[in-house]
Each structure stands twice: as C-alpha cells, then as structure tokens.
Design a protein around this motif. Structure first.
Motif, PDB file in Angstrom:
ATOM      1  N   LEU A 250      13.694  54.762 -28.507  1.00  0.00           N
ATOM      2  CA  LEU A 250      12.130  53.766 -28.675  1.00  0.00           C
ATOM      3  C   LEU A 250      12.645  52.328 -28.406  1.00  0.00           C
ATOM      4  CD1 LEU A 250       9.413  53.803 -29.785  1.00  0.00           C
ATOM      5  CD2 LEU A 250      10.605  53.752 -32.138  1.00  0.00           C
ATOM      6  N   THR A 251      13.916  52.692 -28.291  1.00  0.00           N
ATOM      7  CA  THR A 251      14.212  50.863 -27.936  1.00  0.00           C
ATOM      8  C   THR A 251      14.213  50.378 -26.448  1.00  0.00           C
ATOM      9  OG1 THR A 251      16.484  50.707 -28.487  1.00  0.00           O
ATOM     10  CG2 THR A 251      15.123  50.023 -30.284  1.00  0.00           C
ATOM     11  N   ALA A 252      14.227  51.443 -25.527  1.00  0.00           N
ATOM     12  CA  ALA A 252      14.687  51.330 -24.362  1.00  0.00           C
ATOM     13  C   ALA A 252      13.316  51.424 -23.687  1.00  0.00           C
ATOM     14  CB  ALA A 252      15.946  52.421 -23.987  1.00  0.00           C
ATOM     15  N   THR A 253      11.835  52.438 -24.412  1.00  0.00           N
ATOM     16  CA  THR A 253      11.250  52.448 -23.933  1.00  0.00           C
ATOM     17  C   THR A 253      10.061  51.518 -24.183  1.00  0.00           C
ATOM     18  OG1 THR A 253      10.823  54.801 -25.227  1.00  0.00           O
ATOM     19  CG2 THR A 253       8.671  53.357 -24.537  1.00  0.00           C
ATOM     20  N   MET A 254      10.192  50.347 -25.393  1.00  0.00           N
ATOM     21  CA  MET A 254       9.677  49.360 -25.501  1.00  0.00           C
ATOM     22  C   MET A 254      10.579  48.032 -24.524  1.00  0.00           C
ATOM     23  SD  MET A 254       7.728  49.463 -28.612  1.00  0.00           S
ATOM     24  CE  MET A 254       7.243  49.852 -29.602  1.00  0.00           C
ATOM     25  N   ALA A 255      11.345  48.470 -24.275  1.00  0.00           N
ATOM     26  CA  ALA A 255      11.632  47.418 -23.035  1.00  0.00           C
ATOM     27  C   ALA A 255      10.706  47.152 -21.963  1.00  0.00           C
ATOM     28  CB  ALA A 255      13.703  47.251 -23.053  1.00  0.00           C
ATOM     29  N   LEU A 256      10.893  48.774 -21.489  1.00  0.00           N
ATOM     30  CA  LEU A 256      10.257  49.571 -20.019  1.00  0.00           C
ATOM     31  C   LEU A 256       8.673  48.648 -20.654  1.00  0.00           C
ATOM     32  CD1 LEU A 256      11.621  52.087 -19.124  1.00  0.00           C
ATOM     33  CD2 LEU A 256      12.045  49.919 -18.678  1.00  0.00           C
TER      34      LEU A 256
ATOM     35  N   SER B 248       7.501  46.605 -22.179  1.00  0.00           N
ATOM     36  CA  SER B 248       7.629  44.928 -21.972  1.00  0.00           C
ATOM     37  C   SER B 248       7.418  43.951 -20.562  1.00  0.00           C
ATOM     38  CB  SER B 248       8.339  44.286 -22.955  1.00  0.00           C
ATOM     39  OG  SER B 248       9.977  44.752 -22.242  1.00  0.00           O
ATOM     40  N   ALA B 249       8.241  44.752 -19.989  1.00  0.00           N
ATOM     41  CA  ALA B 249       8.233  44.650 -18.369  1.00  0.00           C
ATOM     42  C   ALA B 249       7.139  45.740 -17.991  1.00  0.00           C
ATOM     43  CB  ALA B 249       9.397  45.070 -17.768  1.00  0.00           C
ATOM     44  N   GLY B 250       6.761  46.086 -18.025  1.00  0.00           N
ATOM     45  CA  GLY B 250       5.760  46.347 -17.190  1.00  0.00           C
ATOM     46  C   GLY B 250       4.629  45.661 -17.096  1.00  0.00           C
ATOM     47  N   PHE B 251       4.377  44.694 -18.483  1.00  0.00           N
ATOM     48  CA  PHE B 251       3.275  44.330 -18.575  1.00  0.00           C
ATOM     49  C   PHE B 251       3.180  42.674 -18.831  1.00  0.00           C
ATOM     50  CE2 PHE B 251       1.673  48.118 -21.156  1.00  0.00           C
ATOM     51  CZ  PHE B 251       0.175  48.034 -20.654  1.00  0.00           C
ATOM     52  N   SER B 252       4.692  42.489 -18.463  1.00  0.00           N
ATOM     53  CA  SER B 252       5.090  41.125 -18.363  1.00  0.00           C
ATOM     54  C   SER B 252       5.510  40.087 -16.822  1.00  0.00           C
ATOM     55  CB  SER B 252       5.731  40.488 -19.274  1.00  0.00           C
ATOM     56  OG  SER B 252       6.882  40.917 -19.387  1.00  0.00           O
ATOM     57  N   MET B 253       5.868  41.383 -16.515  1.00  0.00           N
ATOM     58  CA  MET B 253       5.849  41.067 -15.129  1.00  0.00           C
ATOM     59  C   MET B 253       5.299  40.727 -13.521  1.00  0.00           C
ATOM     60  SD  MET B 253       9.356  42.712 -13.699  1.00  0.00           S
ATOM     61  CE  MET B 253       8.881  44.491 -13.285  1.00  0.00           C
ATOM     62  N   ARG B 254       3.975  40.219 -14.171  1.00  0.00           N
ATOM     63  CA  ARG B 254       2.237  39.915 -12.858  1.00  0.00           C
ATOM     64  C   ARG B 254       2.913  38.716 -12.652  1.00  0.00           C
ATOM     65  NH1 ARG B 254      -2.917  42.082 -12.171  1.00  0.00           N
ATOM     66  NH2 ARG B 254      -4.326  40.510 -11.518  1.00  0.00           N
ATOM     67  N   PRO B 255       2.591  38.020 -11.360  1.00  0.00           N
ATOM     68  CA  PRO B 255       2.340  36.704 -10.545  1.00  0.00           C
ATOM     69  C   PRO B 255       2.278  36.494 -11.166  1.00  0.00           C
ATOM     70  CG  PRO B 255       3.650  38.683  -9.169  1.00  0.00           C
ATOM     71  CD  PRO B 255       2.809  39.094 -10.725  1.00  0.00           C
ATOM     72  N   ALA B 256       2.282  35.320 -11.619  1.00  0.00           N
ATOM     73  CA  ALA B 256       1.053  33.985 -12.194  1.00  0.00           C
ATOM     74  C   ALA B 256      -0.002  33.433 -11.082  1.00  0.00           C
ATOM     75  CB  ALA B 256       1.895  32.831 -12.762  1.00  0.00           C
TER      76      ALA B 256
ATOM     77  N   ALA C 190       5.564  53.881 -19.982  1.00  0.00           N
ATOM     78  CA  ALA C 190       6.292  52.877 -19.082  1.00  0.00           C
ATOM     79  C   ALA C 190       6.697  52.627 -17.704  1.00  0.00           C
ATOM     80  CB  ALA C 190       7.233  52.173 -20.341  1.00  0.00           C
ATOM     81  N   VAL C 191       6.937  53.824 -17.094  1.00  0.00           N
ATOM     82  CA  VAL C 191       7.993  54.098 -16.177  1.00  0.00           C
ATOM     83  C   VAL C 191       6.076  54.639 -15.219  1.00  0.00           C
ATOM     84  CG1 VAL C 191       9.024  56.264 -14.031  1.00  0.00           C
ATOM     85  CG2 VAL C 191       9.566  55.595 -16.379  1.00  0.00           C
ATOM     86  N   ALA C 192       5.149  54.596 -15.199  1.00  0.00           N
ATOM     87  CA  ALA C 192       4.144  54.928 -14.844  1.00  0.00           C
ATOM     88  C   ALA C 192       3.607  53.668 -14.699  1.00  0.00           C
ATOM     89  CB  ALA C 192       3.703  55.990 -15.125  1.00  0.00           C
ATOM     90  N   LEU C 193       3.606  52.714 -15.255  1.00  0.00           N
ATOM     91  CA  LEU C 193       3.052  51.195 -15.465  1.00  0.00           C
ATOM     92  C   LEU C 193       3.907  50.577 -14.477  1.00  0.00           C
ATOM     93  CD1 LEU C 193       0.819  49.335 -15.890  1.00  0.00           C
ATOM     94  CD2 LEU C 193       2.598  48.852 -18.156  1.00  0.00           C
ATOM     95  N   LEU C 194       5.539  50.726 -14.355  1.00  0.00           N
ATOM     96  CA  LEU C 194       6.517  50.135 -13.355  1.00  0.00           C
ATOM     97  C   LEU C 194       6.167  50.467 -11.993  1.00  0.00           C
ATOM     98  CD1 LEU C 194       9.010  49.447 -15.635  1.00  0.00           C
ATOM     99  CD2 LEU C 194       8.390  47.675 -15.015  1.00  0.00           C
ATOM    100  N   LEU C 195       5.824  51.990 -12.100  1.00  0.00           N
ATOM    101  CA  LEU C 195       5.785  52.393 -10.702  1.00  0.00           C
ATOM    102  C   LEU C 195       4.316  52.495 -10.073  1.00  0.00           C
ATOM    103  CD1 LEU C 195       6.432  56.447 -10.738  1.00  0.00           C
ATOM    104  CD2 LEU C 195       8.385  54.782  -9.543  1.00  0.00           C
ATOM    105  N   HIS C 196       3.036  51.599 -11.143  1.00  0.00           N
ATOM    106  CA  HIS C 196       2.116  50.888  -9.964  1.00  0.00           C
ATOM    107  C   HIS C 196       2.756  49.481  -9.805  1.00  0.00           C
ATOM    108  CE1 HIS C 196      -1.836  49.661  -9.004  1.00  0.00           C
ATOM    109  NE2 HIS C 196      -1.851  49.389 -10.532  1.00  0.00           N
ATOM    110  N   THR C 197       3.281  48.582 -10.596  1.00  0.00           N
ATOM    111  CA  THR C 197       3.215  47.968 -10.063  1.00  0.00           C
ATOM    112  C   THR C 197       4.383  47.684  -9.351  1.00  0.00           C
ATOM    113  OG1 THR C 197       3.256  47.047 -12.213  1.00  0.00           O
ATOM    114  CG2 THR C 197       4.178  45.499 -11.613  1.00  0.00           C
ATOM    115  N   GLU C 198       5.193  47.978  -8.981  1.00  0.00           N
ATOM    116  CA  GLU C 198       6.403  47.778  -8.344  1.00  0.00           C
ATOM    117  C   GLU C 198       6.072  48.292  -6.742  1.00  0.00           C
ATOM    118  OE1 GLU C 198       9.905  47.241  -6.109  1.00  0.00           O
ATOM    119  OE2 GLU C 198       9.005  46.568  -8.001  1.00  0.00           O
ATOM    120  N   ASP C 199       5.798  47.219  -5.973  1.00  0.00           N
ATOM    121  CA  ASP C 199       5.475  46.947  -4.240  1.00  0.00           C
ATOM    122  C   ASP C 199       6.679  46.876  -3.347  1.00  0.00           C
ATOM    123  OD1 ASP C 199       3.937  43.985  -4.213  1.00  0.00           O
ATOM    124  OD2 ASP C 199       5.749  44.418  -4.779  1.00  0.00           O
TER     125      ASP C 199
END
Length: 370
Positions: free
Chosen positions: A292-298, A300-308, A360-369
């Motif tokens: 659960l803690t590892a999931t929360m880390a992912l 948080s990364a998926g929702f906060s790494m969008r460039p300003a 979280a993995v799906a969100l990061l796959l969508h975010t990572e280009d």
C-alpha cells in the motif's frame, strides 16, 4: 548508470525527508485532536487527571502514526515530486534520456521499506502501547468493564476437552462474568461436553466457575449424562488452555496484538471457538501495508510530475489527493465487508492496494512519453 544511481539517491533523500516531515505533521495534528477529545471525556471524571490523559494520548501516538503512514507517503510524495518538477530537475533528467521508471524505482522501494519497517518494527511497539492505553482508558475514562463487559454479562467459550479425547470439545456458557485483578469468575455456568462428531456426552451445571492457570474451578458442579440420573454436586476442575489474558485479548481490538503474535493467537481463537475474522483481516492488512505504501508513492508520482508549463498542475495534485483518499475509503469499505464474512479475508486486505497499484502504473504509462 552512475548518473541514474546518483539521481536516484538524490530523489530518495528528498522523498524520505518529505514523507518523514509529513508523517510528523499529520501525526501531531491527529494526536492533538485525540488529546482534546480525551480531555473532553475526562472533564467530569476527577480520577482522570491531566497527566493521565496526556499519558494515554502519548501511548496512542505510534498507533496513530501507523494509520497515518499511507497518507504521509501520498502527501509527502506529491510534495517531493511537485518540487522536483517545478525546479525542472525531473524534466532535465527525462530530457537526458532517463526514464521515469528508472528514477521512480528508488523512491517506490523506499516507500516499500517504510511499510516493512512499520509492519515488522513499529507495529509490535504500537500494539503494546495501545494495549496499555486502552487499559488506562478502561480504568479512568469508561464506566464499563472493558472488553469483558459483554452483552447481558454473558460469555460463550469453546475449548478442547482433553478429558474426553483429542477431538472432544467443551462449550461453556456463563453469566455474571467478572474480572478482579488477574482472576476471571462467573456464575450459573453450563458446560456442554461433545465428542468429535458433536454428539453430547455430558452436561455440567455449576453455581460458580473460576479460571485459574490450566483449569476451570467449578463449584457445586452437577454432571448430567444422557439416559442417566444426575450426579451429586461436587467441586471439580476442568482442564483448559485458556488464560485470562487470552480471553481478554479475544474481545479486545486486534490492534493491541503484535504482528508476530497474531498467527499463534489466530490458531488459538480457532481452537477455542472464537471468531478470528477480525484478527486474520488485521494480520493480512499489516502484511499488505508495504504494498500500500509503495502504491501511494506511485500514485503521488503519477499525479504530480506534470510540467508547470502545461498548466493544470493544481488540478492534477488535487486529483492525486482525492485518488489517495478514495483508495483509503475503498480499503476501509473492503475491510468492513471482509469482517462481515462476505469477502475472503485475503481479498479484502490485498485487493484495494493491488487495484491502486494497477491504477498508478496505468497513469504513469499514460504520463511517461520517454
């Protein structure tokens, strides 16, 4: 490879400091409200002094930190990754050809270690301190008799009956259960002795029973067997592997038991006829905490790494907080359903964390280009 390692160590340091700071802040805030509530409850109780209330609140602090940990990882991770993105450090790293999966592996593993330390190290300390806090709360802040203040003063127990055979059981029903010091006593006791096929072999009626180490002391016990006249009343003992502490713990919160003691205690509950669903669910939830803690880390990364420069950063961060709280609500709902027996215990404990991980993995796959 050296650049990736150096960057990972740098991000882990920033992530760990943010999580630790958020854990201290959130735990202190919740503990303050808990202390205020304890003060309110003790206002009309002269015995509950300010020192006793403060001691109860301090003893509950590790338990509060255990409950807050997933939120601290989520909010600390959002803060850490947002700061790194705002300063363009993550943007430069990704422009240099470093994948998000490479620099996220270290903070995710760090969050996993937070969960492992909490489960294996903090949980035993938390359980001992919480048990002490509940004992003081029962003594000073509650008018009831604690975990043994059962409905109508009745008690049902089921234990192995070693006098008959290894498969035999004895079902004990008693009224007027009282706990004085380390001695448990009850009146108007009925003992139903069954064989391995649940066939009634004998019934014992006693005016009083006292639990001593290794046995029940029965006063004025009259044994009644099928198709036989009742025997004359006599004082006798009934062997048992139950103790006063074990009977108390069976009615107390599973949070007061160490993760290392739970497997043996669950086996004892099953042998004694107590329901072990709450304890099994709590044990599985502790085992699932690192995931659960590892999931929360992912998350948080998926929702906060969008460039300003793309805009909508505040909306993304807010969505991350909402997603994290939604995951917590889903886990609590699954826990309640699991306690009712409608869901298998393992599924109720692990499914929310596993579902959040896939999100979280799906969100990061969508975010990572990259």
């Amino acid at each position: 490879m050296t650049i990736v390692v150096t960057l990972s160590l740098y991000i882990v340091r920033q992530f760990a400091l943010a999580v630790f700071g958020m854990l201290l802040a959130l735990s202190g805030l919740v503990a303050m409200f808990d202390f205020i509530e304890l003060l309110r409850r003790s206002a009309s109780l002269p015995e509950a002094t300010f020192g006793i209330v403060a001691q109860i609140a301090l003893l509950r602090l590790p338990y509060i930190a255990m409950q807050i940990l997933p939120f601290a990882v989520l909010l600390g991770g959002i803060l850490c990754f947002w700061r790194l993105t705002r300063s363009s450090e993550l943007i430069v790293a990704r422009a240099a050809g470093i994948s998000a999966w490479e620099f996220l592996a270290a903070p995710t593993f760090c969050a996993f270690l937070f969960g492992v330390v909490a489960t294996a190290g903090i949980s035993p300390v938390s359980s001992v301190m919480l048990a002490r806090a509940e004992a003081m709360e029962n003594a000073y802040l509650r008018s009831g008799g604690g975990p043994l203040a059962l409905n109508g003063g009745q008690l049902w127990l089921r234990q192995s009956d070693r006098l008959l055979n290894p498969q035999g059981v004895a079902i004990i029903h008693a009224y007027g259960v009282q706990l004085k010091g380390h001695q448990l006593s009850a009146r108007d006791v009925s003992v139903f002795r069954l064989d391995g096929n649940d066939k009634l072999l004998a019934r014992i009626e006693a005016t009083k029973a006292t639990l001593i180490p290794g046995a029940w002391e029965l006063e004025n016990a009259r044994t009644i067997r099928p198709d036989q006249l009742p025997e004359l009343p006599e004082n006798r003992t009934l062997p048992t592997d139950l103790t006063v502490n074990r009977v108390q713990e069976s009615f107390a919160s599973p949070d007061t038991l160490s993760v290392w003691a739970l497997p043996d205690f669950i086996a004892l509950l099953d042998r004694s006829g107590f329901s072990s669903i709450r304890h099994r669910l709590h044990f599985q939830a502790l085992l699932a905490l690192p995931l659960l803690t590892a999931t929360m880390a992912l998350v948080s990364a998926g929702f906060s790494m969008r460039p300003a420069r793309r805009g909508g950063v505040a909306k993304m961060i807010g969505s991350g907080v909402v997603a994290g709280f939604a995951l917590f609500v889903v886990s609590k709902v699954a826990e309640e359903i699991g306690q009712s027996g409608a869901l298998p215990v393992t599924l109720a404990a692990w499914a929310p964390a596993a579902a959040g991980l896939m999100l979280a993995v799906a969100l990061l796959l969508h975010t990572e280009d990259g």
